[in-house]
Write a protein that holds these residues in place. Structure first.
Motif, PDB file in Angstrom:
ATOM      1  N   SER A   1       0.844  -1.194   0.000  1.00 16.55           N
ATOM      2  CA  SER A   1       0.000   0.000   0.000  1.00 16.55           C
ATOM      3  C   SER A   1       0.880   1.245   0.000  1.00 16.55           C
ATOM      4  O   SER A   1       2.091   1.178   0.253  1.00 16.55           O
ATOM      5  CB  SER A   1      -0.886  -0.001   1.252  1.00 16.55           C
TER       6      SER A   1
ATOM      7  N   THR B   1      -8.125   6.043   5.108  1.00 16.31           N
ATOM      8  CA  THR B   1      -7.805   4.626   4.920  1.00 16.31           C
ATOM      9  C   THR B   1      -7.264   4.440   3.509  1.00 16.31           C
ATOM     10  O   THR B   1      -7.424   5.315   2.653  1.00 16.31           O
ATOM     11  CB  THR B   1      -9.054   3.741   5.093  1.00 16.31           C
ATOM     12  N   GLU B   2      -6.662   3.294   3.245  1.00 14.50           N
ATOM     13  CA  GLU B   2      -6.141   3.008   1.905  1.00 14.50           C
ATOM     14  C   GLU B   2      -7.270   3.017   0.875  1.00 14.50           C
ATOM     15  O   GLU B   2      -7.099   3.504  -0.235  1.00 14.50           O
ATOM     16  CB  GLU B   2      -5.408   1.662   1.880  1.00 14.50           C
ATOM     17  N   ARG B   3      -8.419   2.505   1.253  1.00 15.67           N
ATOM     18  CA  ARG B   3      -9.557   2.483   0.333  1.00 15.67           C
ATOM     19  C   ARG B   3     -10.022   3.905   0.015  1.00 15.67           C
ATOM     20  O   ARG B   3     -10.327   4.229  -1.135  1.00 15.67           O
ATOM     21  CB  ARG B   3     -10.693   1.672   0.942  1.00 15.67           C
ATOM     22  N   GLN B   4     -10.076   4.764   1.029  1.00 14.41           N
ATOM     23  CA  GLN B   4     -10.466   6.151   0.815  1.00 14.41           C
ATOM     24  C   GLN B   4      -9.459   6.873  -0.070  1.00 14.41           C
ATOM     25  O   GLN B   4      -9.834   7.646  -0.956  1.00 14.41           O
ATOM     26  CB  GLN B   4     -10.605   6.883   2.151  1.00 14.41           C
TER      27      GLN B   4
ATOM     28  N   GLN C   1      -7.534   5.550  -2.372  1.00 10.39           N
ATOM     29  CA  GLN C   1      -7.677   5.078  -3.750  1.00 10.39           C
ATOM     30  C   GLN C   1      -8.925   5.668  -4.386  1.00 10.39           C
ATOM     31  O   GLN C   1      -8.902   6.061  -5.551  1.00 10.39           O
ATOM     32  CB  GLN C   1      -7.719   3.541  -3.801  1.00 10.39           C
ATOM     33  N   SER C   2     -10.007   5.775  -3.617  1.00  9.64           N
ATOM     34  CA  SER C   2     -11.243   6.369  -4.157  1.00  9.64           C
ATOM     35  C   SER C   2     -11.017   7.826  -4.541  1.00  9.64           C
ATOM     36  O   SER C   2     -11.454   8.268  -5.607  1.00  9.64           O
ATOM     37  CB  SER C   2     -12.371   6.278  -3.124  1.00  9.64           C
TER      38      SER C   2
ATOM     39  N   ASP D   1      -8.981   8.017  -7.693  1.00  5.77           N
ATOM     40  CA  ASP D   1      -9.790   7.666  -8.862  1.00  5.77           C
ATOM     41  C   ASP D   1     -10.691   8.824  -9.281  1.00  5.77           C
ATOM     42  O   ASP D   1     -10.806   9.131 -10.472  1.00  5.77           O
ATOM     43  CB  ASP D   1     -10.643   6.422  -8.574  1.00  5.77           C
TER      44      ASP D   1
END
Length: 151
Positions: A53, A99-102, A104-105, A108
Protein backbone atom coordinates in the motif's frame (compact mmCIF):
# COMPACT_ATOMS: atom_id res chain seq x y z
CA UNK A 1 -4.51 -0.95 -15.01
CA UNK A 2 -3.67 -4.11 -16.92
CA UNK A 3 -2.57 -7.08 -14.85
CA UNK A 4 0.73 -7.44 -16.76
CA UNK A 5 1.57 -3.80 -16.15
CA UNK A 6 0.97 -4.18 -12.41
CA UNK A 7 3.29 -7.17 -12.32
CA UNK A 8 5.99 -5.23 -14.12
CA UNK A 9 5.60 -2.24 -11.82
CA UNK A 10 5.79 -4.42 -8.71
CA UNK A 11 8.82 -6.32 -10.04
CA UNK A 12 10.52 -3.05 -10.86
CA UNK A 13 9.64 -1.76 -7.39
CA UNK A 14 11.08 -4.86 -5.74
CA UNK A 15 14.35 -4.62 -7.64
CA UNK A 16 14.61 -0.93 -6.81
CA UNK A 17 13.90 -1.52 -3.11
CA UNK A 18 16.52 -4.24 -2.94
CA UNK A 19 19.10 -1.97 -4.62
CA UNK A 20 18.30 0.82 -2.16
CA UNK A 21 18.44 -1.54 0.83
CA UNK A 22 21.79 -2.99 -0.24
CA UNK A 23 23.27 0.45 -0.91
CA UNK A 24 22.06 1.56 2.54
CA UNK A 25 23.84 -1.50 3.94
CA UNK A 26 20.73 -2.80 5.63
CA UNK A 27 19.70 -6.42 5.92
CA UNK A 28 16.19 -7.43 5.06
CA UNK A 29 15.43 -7.85 8.77
CA UNK A 30 16.85 -4.44 9.66
CA UNK A 31 14.80 -2.65 7.01
CA UNK A 32 11.66 -4.57 7.95
CA UNK A 33 12.11 -3.57 11.60
CA UNK A 34 12.74 0.10 10.73
CA UNK A 35 9.77 0.23 8.37
CA UNK A 36 7.46 -1.56 10.78
CA UNK A 37 6.63 -4.46 8.46
CA UNK A 38 7.32 -8.15 8.77
CA UNK A 39 10.45 -9.69 7.31
CA UNK A 40 8.53 -12.16 5.09
CA UNK A 41 6.25 -9.37 3.77
CA UNK A 42 9.23 -7.18 2.85
CA UNK A 43 10.86 -10.17 1.16
CA UNK A 44 7.72 -10.76 -0.90
CA UNK A 45 7.67 -7.09 -1.95
CA UNK A 46 11.31 -7.29 -3.06
CA UNK A 47 10.60 -10.44 -5.06
CA UNK A 48 7.59 -8.82 -6.75
CA UNK A 49 5.04 -11.13 -5.16
CA UNK A 50 3.18 -8.42 -3.24
CA UNK A 51 2.10 -4.89 -4.06
CA UNK A 52 2.40 -2.77 -0.92
CA UNK A 53 0.00 0.00 0.00
CA UNK A 54 0.99 3.64 -0.25
CA UNK A 55 1.28 3.75 3.54
CA UNK A 56 3.76 0.83 3.61
CA UNK A 57 5.74 2.42 0.79
CA UNK A 58 5.90 5.63 2.79
CA UNK A 59 7.24 3.74 5.82
CA UNK A 60 9.86 1.96 3.69
CA UNK A 61 10.90 5.23 2.04
CA UNK A 62 11.34 6.84 5.45
CA UNK A 63 13.44 3.91 6.68
CA UNK A 64 15.61 4.03 3.54
CA UNK A 65 15.72 7.84 3.58
CA UNK A 66 14.55 8.07 -0.01
CA UNK A 67 11.66 9.82 -1.75
CA UNK A 68 8.27 8.19 -1.23
CA UNK A 69 7.27 9.72 -4.58
CA UNK A 70 9.84 7.56 -6.37
CA UNK A 71 8.40 4.46 -4.74
CA UNK A 72 4.86 5.51 -5.70
CA UNK A 73 5.96 5.91 -9.32
CA UNK A 74 7.73 2.55 -9.35
CA UNK A 75 4.69 0.89 -7.76
CA UNK A 76 2.43 2.35 -10.44
CA UNK A 77 0.48 4.51 -7.96
CA UNK A 78 1.69 7.73 -9.61
CA UNK A 79 2.53 8.28 -13.25
CA UNK A 80 5.84 9.99 -14.04
CA UNK A 81 4.04 11.92 -16.79
CA UNK A 82 1.52 13.50 -14.43
CA UNK A 83 3.46 16.53 -13.26
CA UNK A 84 0.43 18.80 -12.86
CA UNK A 85 -1.54 16.89 -10.24
CA UNK A 86 1.30 15.25 -8.45
CA UNK A 87 1.03 17.50 -5.38
CA UNK A 88 -2.66 16.63 -5.01
CA UNK A 89 -1.94 12.93 -5.36
CA UNK A 90 0.92 13.08 -2.88
CA UNK A 91 -1.24 14.98 -0.39
CA UNK A 92 -3.89 12.28 -0.62
CA UNK A 93 -1.36 9.47 -0.29
CA UNK A 94 0.36 11.14 2.64
CA UNK A 95 -2.79 11.81 4.65
CA UNK A 96 -2.68 9.51 7.68
CA UNK A 97 -6.32 10.29 8.45
CA UNK A 98 -7.56 8.37 5.41
CA UNK A 99 -7.80 4.63 4.92
CA UNK A 100 -6.14 3.01 1.91
CA UNK A 101 -9.56 2.48 0.33
CA UNK A 102 -10.47 6.15 0.81
CA UNK A 103 -7.14 7.25 -0.66
CA UNK A 104 -7.68 5.08 -3.75
CA UNK A 105 -11.24 6.37 -4.16
CA UNK A 106 -10.07 9.99 -3.99
CA UNK A 107 -7.28 9.29 -6.50
CA UNK A 108 -9.79 7.67 -8.86
CA UNK A 109 -12.20 10.62 -8.61
CA UNK A 110 -9.37 13.10 -9.14
CA UNK A 111 -8.12 11.19 -12.20
CA UNK A 112 -11.65 11.09 -13.64
CA UNK A 113 -12.00 14.86 -13.22
CA UNK A 114 -8.69 15.43 -15.01
CA UNK A 115 -9.75 13.14 -17.86
CA UNK A 116 -13.13 14.89 -18.15
CA UNK A 117 -11.49 18.31 -18.24
CA UNK A 118 -9.02 17.17 -20.89
CA UNK A 119 -11.86 15.82 -23.04
CA UNK A 120 -13.74 19.11 -22.68
CA UNK A 121 -10.61 21.05 -23.67
CA UNK A 122 -10.27 18.94 -26.82
CA UNK A 123 -13.93 19.49 -27.70
CA UNK A 124 -13.60 23.27 -27.22
CA UNK A 125 -10.47 23.34 -29.36
CA UNK A 126 -12.27 21.51 -32.15
CA UNK A 127 -15.22 23.92 -31.98
CA UNK A 128 -13.04 27.02 -32.21
CA UNK A 129 -10.61 25.68 -34.80
CA UNK A 130 -10.97 27.36 -38.18
CA UNK A 131 -13.04 25.22 -40.47
CA UNK A 132 -11.43 24.17 -43.70
CA UNK A 133 -12.82 25.73 -46.84
CA UNK A 134 -16.10 23.97 -47.29
CA UNK A 135 -17.04 23.19 -50.86
CA UNK A 136 -20.63 22.91 -51.90
CA UNK A 137 -21.14 19.65 -53.83
CA UNK A 138 -23.02 21.58 -56.51
CA UNK A 139 -19.95 23.76 -57.03
CA UNK A 140 -18.02 20.66 -58.04
CA UNK A 141 -20.41 19.86 -60.86
CA UNK A 142 -20.74 23.40 -62.21
CA UNK A 143 -17.20 24.63 -61.60
CA UNK A 144 -15.56 25.84 -64.79
CA UNK A 145 -18.66 25.35 -66.95
CA UNK A 146 -20.70 27.95 -68.71
CA UNK A 147 -24.44 28.33 -68.29
CA UNK A 148 -25.09 25.86 -71.09
CA UNK A 149 -22.89 23.22 -69.48
CA UNK A 150 -19.86 23.56 -71.77
CA UNK A 151 -16.33 24.24 -70.66
Amino acid sequence: MAKGKVGQAVGSLGDYLKEQRVSARLSLRQLAAQAGVSNPYLSQIERGLRKPSAEVLQQIAKALRISAEQLYIRAGILSPDDGVGRSVELAILGDAGLTERQKQSLLDVYASFLALNAAEDVAKAQETAPKSAEIDPEDLTTEGKSANGQV
